[in-house]
Design a protein around this motif. Structure first.
Motif, PDB file in Angstrom:
ATOM      1  N   ASP A   4       0.829  -1.209   0.000  1.00 29.03           N
ATOM      2  CA  ASP A   4       0.000   0.000   0.000  1.00 29.03           C
ATOM      3  C   ASP A   4       0.861   1.255   0.000  1.00 29.03           C
ATOM      4  O   ASP A   4       0.543   2.252  -0.670  1.00 29.03           O
TER       5      ASP A   4
ATOM      6  N   GLU B 299       2.371   2.049  -3.425  1.00 27.65           N
ATOM      7  CA  GLU B 299       1.404   2.669  -4.326  1.00 27.65           C
ATOM      8  C   GLU B 299       1.257   4.162  -4.019  1.00 27.65           C
ATOM      9  O   GLU B 299       0.996   4.967  -4.933  1.00 27.65           O
TER      10      GLU B 299
ATOM     11  N   ASN C 188      -4.709   6.109  -2.486  1.00 27.74           N
ATOM     12  CA  ASN C 188      -3.707   5.151  -2.014  1.00 27.74           C
ATOM     13  C   ASN C 188      -3.249   5.459  -0.592  1.00 27.74           C
ATOM     14  O   ASN C 188      -2.975   4.543   0.186  1.00 27.74           O
TER      15      ASN C 188
ATOM     16  N   SER D  17      -5.838   4.154   1.726  1.00 25.15           N
ATOM     17  CA  SER D  17      -5.733   2.695   1.828  1.00 25.15           C
ATOM     18  C   SER D  17      -4.582   2.305   2.747  1.00 25.15           C
ATOM     19  O   SER D  17      -4.697   1.392   3.576  1.00 25.15           O
TER      20      SER D  17
END
Length: 261
Positions: free
Chosen positions: A132, A135, A151, A154
């Protein structure tokens, strides 16, 4: 004190300590098992059963953990808060399924962090956390504001799953440093396209990698060191006493031999 009495005291202290630690380990194993059952039931949407398990956990935790002083104040605070969130998750029927599982998973990892002495389960989250975060970095490098924000959200959601466990297993200053960097990245996310932002992300990435590769080892219970110290002292005293008696006996035999001559 006679050698037999010293040896008897040694065994009483040793086996008494072993019995106490065995009892403590049994309680921790029981709590850990309850937390795991609650998570499995939650995954299958058996929320009433999960709630029942969590309520049993609270009773057992209060009886054995709080009353008997098995946990530190930080452990009590963290696990109590994480348990509260897990119970809220299984009783709120309107909560998103993924969010519900995330909260109960966080509680399950925290319970494991307290009971584990070597390889806590939260370390297994490394791949998800680092994926994560990668990203997030990619979106920042591409200058994609929408992707960056998505992102980052997340990543933050994944990180909060292990955060209670980190509060249990990491030194306070180490965790504070990590959380400060994450808070900075979150608070000033609109500055993600600035040139120095890559340095902030790189620094955070290094800290994340460190917590997974070099988690703090559990500190030994002070009472354990007391038992070890006492046991060692008793052994030394016993051996010294036996040696002294042997030496004294030898001297007496020599005196009797010399007087007879």
């Amino acid at each position: 004190m006679k050698p037999f009495a010293v040896i008897l005291l040694f065994f009483c202290l040793t086996f008494g300590a072993c019995s106490a630690y065995a009892s403590s380990d049994s309680t921790l194993a029981e709590l850990d098992q309850m937390a795991d059952e609650a998570l499995q039931l939650t995954k299958f949407s058996r929320l009433e059963e999960a709630k029942s398990i969590l309520e049993r956990f609270a009773v057992r935790f209060s009886e054995q953990g709080v009353k008997d002083g098995k946990f530190t104040m930080d452990e009590l605070r963290v696990l109590t808060a994480s348990h509260h969130e897990a119970l809220r998750a299984v009783t709120n029927i309107n909560m998103n399924v993924d969010e519900r599982i995330r909260l109960v998973t966080s509680f399950r990892l925290a319970a494991d962090a307290i009971s584990s002495t070597h390889q806590p389960m939260w370390i297994e989250m490394e791949a998800s956390v680092m994926k994560d975060f990668q990203e997030v970095k990619n979106a920042a490098l591409e200058g994609d504001k929408q992707a960056y924000n998505q992102n980052l959200n997340s990543f933050l959601a994944t990180y909060t799953v292990i955060q209670p466990s980190l509060k249990i297993d990491l030194a306070a200053d180490k965790l504070q440093k990590l959380d400060s960097k994450i808070t900075f990245i979150d608070r000033y996310r609109s500055d993600f396209s600035e040139q120095e932002w890559a340095e902030h992300l790189d620094s955070l990435e290094q800290d994340l990698q460190k917590i997974f590769s070099n988690p703090d080892e559990d500190e030994a219970d002070p009472s354990l060191w007391w038992v070890i110290s006492m046991t060692g002292s008793i052994i030394v005293l016993t051996l010294s006493y036996v040696s002294w008696r042997k030496y004294k006996g030898e001297r007496q035999r020599r005196k009797r031999k010399d007087s007879n001559n």
